[in-house]
Scaffold this motif. Structure first.
Motif, PDB file in Angstrom:
ATOM      1  N   GLU A 169     -16.576   9.492 -21.735  1.00  0.00           N
ATOM      2  CA  GLU A 169     -17.187  10.297 -20.671  1.00  0.00           C
ATOM      3  C   GLU A 169     -18.640  10.626 -20.998  1.00  0.00           C
ATOM      4  O   GLU A 169     -19.539  10.520 -20.144  1.00  0.00           O
TER       5      GLU A 169
ATOM      6  N   SER B  95     -20.576   8.922 -22.971  1.00  0.00           N
ATOM      7  CA  SER B  95     -21.355   7.683 -22.916  1.00  0.00           C
ATOM      8  C   SER B  95     -21.730   7.348 -21.484  1.00  0.00           C
ATOM      9  O   SER B  95     -22.872   6.946 -21.192  1.00  0.00           O
ATOM     10  N   GLN B  96     -20.799   7.545 -20.575  1.00  0.00           N
ATOM     11  CA  GLN B  96     -21.095   7.265 -19.171  1.00  0.00           C
ATOM     12  C   GLN B  96     -22.145   8.233 -18.629  1.00  0.00           C
ATOM     13  O   GLN B  96     -23.027   7.857 -17.838  1.00  0.00           O
ATOM     14  N   GLN B  97     -22.035   9.491 -19.075  1.00  0.00           N
ATOM     15  CA  GLN B  97     -23.027  10.480 -18.616  1.00  0.00           C
ATOM     16  C   GLN B  97     -24.418  10.137 -19.149  1.00  0.00           C
ATOM     17  O   GLN B  97     -25.427  10.278 -18.443  1.00  0.00           O
TER      18      GLN B  97
ATOM     19  N   LYS C 181     -25.826   7.390 -17.117  1.00  0.00           N
ATOM     20  CA  LYS C 181     -26.249   7.898 -15.812  1.00  0.00           C
ATOM     21  C   LYS C 181     -27.604   8.610 -15.899  1.00  0.00           C
ATOM     22  O   LYS C 181     -28.495   8.427 -15.059  1.00  0.00           O
TER      23      LYS C 181
END
Length: 722
Positions: free
Chosen positions: A39, A41-43, A46
């Motif tokens: 999570e 890493s995805q943030q 983004k």
């Protein structure tokens, strides 16, 4: 400038990021460290994407900002430091949680090991209790048997054995699942002793019941006692519980069946080679009597308490013992050294098997149980049917082959009867028909060999074709030198070829009745048609040979009948040339004699097919010859007439006739409705009378057709008629 920028720095509108609170919230939601890491890493991706988009949209402002804003490094460090701290904290949390998971997995594995040991301990306890109960039940059953020998005590004893069998079967299952533990190995040794005790008790009980049953049946009791049959059924069910049903079957075979069948089939001299069929039939009958009075009632009585048992007893007990005894005591019975006895013995064995199956009456519910049994298949396979067929085939081929008749089985008296009763004229046809009848005779034919005997029948037909064709060739060659001296023999062979074919067709129904039938078999008419088609194909060469012989005979008759035809027409010319005779009104005498040779030969023919074929060929030949000779005679008259007119330098008609050349009927000649005046016209009228009379005899008397050359001649000489 820098002061302005610094004073205009935007203030954060979000509270400070709390790593512990973030991780705790996510863990409460059920997410693990890997999901948390994913999570974040995805943030991060983004945020980077948004930063890049912002730079792309306001690139000039970004360049200006980077060159004018002071303290940017400090700002970057301020942003980087929390992220670095967050990453370190996540790693610490991940390490801590991984350690806790390892501890949890170790505890779970420990609990599973404890559970397995507890289960194994329970299995040990249950197994020990089962073995104790088996001992107790076996001891109790033995005490009940010693207490009394009545039916009630026997029933209680057997119930105890059945309980012991159930407990023992369960204990054996536990041992198989227990592994190689010392306790399990000790239990297996203990079970070995219990199994021997259980087998001994069951065997003793079964043997005693069988012996009592045999004793009761020997006293003339037809139907067994129901109570005793119930005990036997319960005993067999107990054997099944411990997986030893085959042991029970072996005991019944040994105790009940073997003594009887060994006494019946044992001690035969020669091991069955050429055994007298009457002796074998007597053995089979004695065996059937034993089955009828002892075996079948036992199977029915047990089956009443244990459904389906009759079929297994029939196949696995009685049939296996009987077939094994026959195979061991009479091994040479299955060798066809003496084919006549082998044939009778095989039929007796087949009849025995049918009666044996009927006694148990199990075919309706278990049709394939006996037929699929290995001993049943082996018993039927032992019969050397292929060798038997080879012997029979050699006997028949030697009988009809002139080279083998010295040691053949040819029944000449039967062949002579065929010659006398069926009207055949040649030994070849009579021998071939005798051989075909022998193929399907009740003392030769066997149903499993039906395809081979049918193939042999076709081979005999082909042999007859070759033999008869060779005989026809020899007779035709001799007839070429001796004219009509061999016609009688030719006609005899031709007659027999057609008669033999018809007799084979008439024999089809009797052959079809002997063929094996199945549920998928065709109807009777279809089978007969198929057999007739096969015979027709086999006879095609014979039909061609017969047609060739008929053509030769007809050519011989035509040659003899038309030998003097040309001289007869010359005689006709001389009768009217310069004789001043009256015009002819009737055919010449030789016309009625043209078919004298045919009439003489017809008296020797009995086959309508041969007669019709011969008439057709002779009529075609004679009509062709009379057309040829008549055209030549008429053409000669026309030439002579034209030559005379040229010499006399005649007028219109002569010049017209001069152009007729060799036409059979010159232009201008029309004798219809007139009386011929000239010698040539009288000769033409006589030829017309002879030709038309020949056609009348062919169509009206002989019911045949004339040659196309003759029909052409008739059309040409129409002007010469009345």
């Amino acid at each position: 400038m820098r002061a302005d920028v610094s004073s205009s720095k935007p203030q954060s509108q979000h509270p400070a990021f709390d790593l512990e609170q973030f991780a705790e919230t996510r863990l409460e939601e059920g997410k693990d460290l890997d999901a948390l890491h994913l999570e974040l890493s995805q943030q991060l991706i983004k945020v980077r994407r948004e930063l890049h988009n912002l730079i792309d949209l306001r690139y000039e402002d970004f360049l200006g900002l980077s060159s004018s804003v002071a303290g940017i490094d400090t700002t970057i460090n301020d942003i980087k430091q929390p992220l670095t701290d967050l990453s370190a904290q996540i790693s610490e949390v991940h390490t801590e949680l991984a350690s806790k998971l390892e501890k949890i997995d170790a505890r779970i594995a420990y609990r599973q090991a404890v559970r397995d040991k507890k289960h194994m301990l329970r299995l040990f306890i249950d197994l020990s209790q089962l073995l104790d109960r088996v001992n107790a039940v076996l001891s109790e059953a033995e005490q009940q048997l010693r207490a009394s020998d009545n039916v009630g005590a026997l029933a209680e004893h057997l119930k105890g054995l059945e309980r012991a069998a159930g407990e023992f079967s369960q204990a054996r299952y536990f041992v198989e699942k227990g592994g190689a533990y010392p306790f399990i190995l000790q239990a297996a040794e203990r079970m070995q002793e219990q199994e021997e005790r259980l087998h001994a008790a069951l065997d003793a009980f079964l043997i005693s019941r069988i012996d009592e049953y045999v004793l009761a049946q020997s006293k003339g009791r037809m139907e067994p006692d129901s109570a005793h049959m119930g005990l036997l059924a319960q005993c067999l069910r107990t054997y099944t519980t411990v997986g030893e049903y085959e042991r029970a079957e072996a005991l019944i075979r040994e105790r009940l069946v073997r003594p009887m069948v060994s006494e019946i089939f044992g001690g035969q001299p020669g091991k069955g080679m050429g055994l007298d069929p009457a002796v074998l039939s007597s053995m089979f009958q004695t065996t059937l009597d034993f089955i009828r009075h002892v075996g079948a009632p036992l199977a029915r009585g047990i089956s009443a308490h244990l459904p389906g048992c009759a079929a297994t007893l029939e196949a696995h007990v009685f049939w296996r013992e009987i077939s094994a005894t026959i195979l061991s005591a009479l091994p040479l019975l299955f060798v066809p050294g003496m084919p006549d006895r082998f044939h009778k013995n095989y039929l007796a064995a087949c009849d025995f098997v049918r009666q044996f199956s009927a006694l148990f009456n199990t075919l309706d519910r278990y049709p394939d149980l006996l037929a699929s049994d290995e001993s049943y298949v082996e018993f039927h396979r032992k019969w050397q049917l292929s060798a038997y067929f080879s012997i029979r085939k050699k006997q028949l081929t030697d009988a009809i082959d002139p080279r083998g008749q010295a040691e053949s089985v040819l029944d000449q008296a039967a062949v002579d009867r065929i010659l006398g009763e069926l009207g055949l004229s040649t030994q070849l046809a009579a021998q071939a028909l005798w051989a075909i009848r022998r193929c399907w005779a009740e003392d030769v034919y066997l149903e499993p060999l039906a395809p081979r005997f049918w193939q042999l029948t076709i081979q005999i037909i082909l042999w007859y074709h070759h033999s008869a064709s060779d005989a026809l060739k020899v007779l035709i060659r001799s007839n070429a030198d001796e004219e009509l001296t061999a016609v009688d023999q030719l006609l005899a062979h031709i007659h027999d070829m057609f008669a033999f074919k018809q007799m084979c067709f008439d024999h089809i129904d009797s052959i079809r009745a002997l063929l094996p039938t199945t549920e998928q078999a065709l109807d009777a008419s279809s089978i007969s048609d198929s057999l007739k088609d096969a015979i027709s194909q086999a006879f095609e060469p014979s039909d061609d040979a017969a047609a060739g012989a008929i053509e030769h005979i007809s050519a011989t008759i035509v040659a003899a009948s038309c030998a003097n035809l040309a001289s007869q027409l010359r005689r006709t010319t001389s009768q009217f040339r310069h004789t001043n005779r009256a015009a002819p009104k009737s055919p010449s005498a030789f016309v009625s004699k043209l078919f004298a040779e045919l009439s003489a030969v017809e008296l020797k023919i009995t086959s309508q097919d041969t007669l019709a074929m011969l008439r057709t060929q002779v009529c075609l030949g004679i009509s062709r010859e009379i057309a040829r000779v008549s055209i030549e005679a008429l053409s000669t008259i026309s030439k002579t007439e034209a030559s005379l007119h040229r010499l006399r330098k005649t007028t219109n008609r002569a010049s017209h006739l001069d152009h007729s050349n060799d036409l059979p009927v010159p232009p201008g000649v029309d004798l219809r409705g007139t009386t011929p005046a000239s010698d040539n016209d009288k000769i033409r009228r006589q030829i017309w009378l002879d030709v038309t009379e020949t056609g009348r005899i062919i169509t009206d008397s002989l019911n045949a057709t004339a040659h196309e050359d003759y029909e052409h001649l008739v059309q040409l000489i129409v002007p010469l008629g009345t």
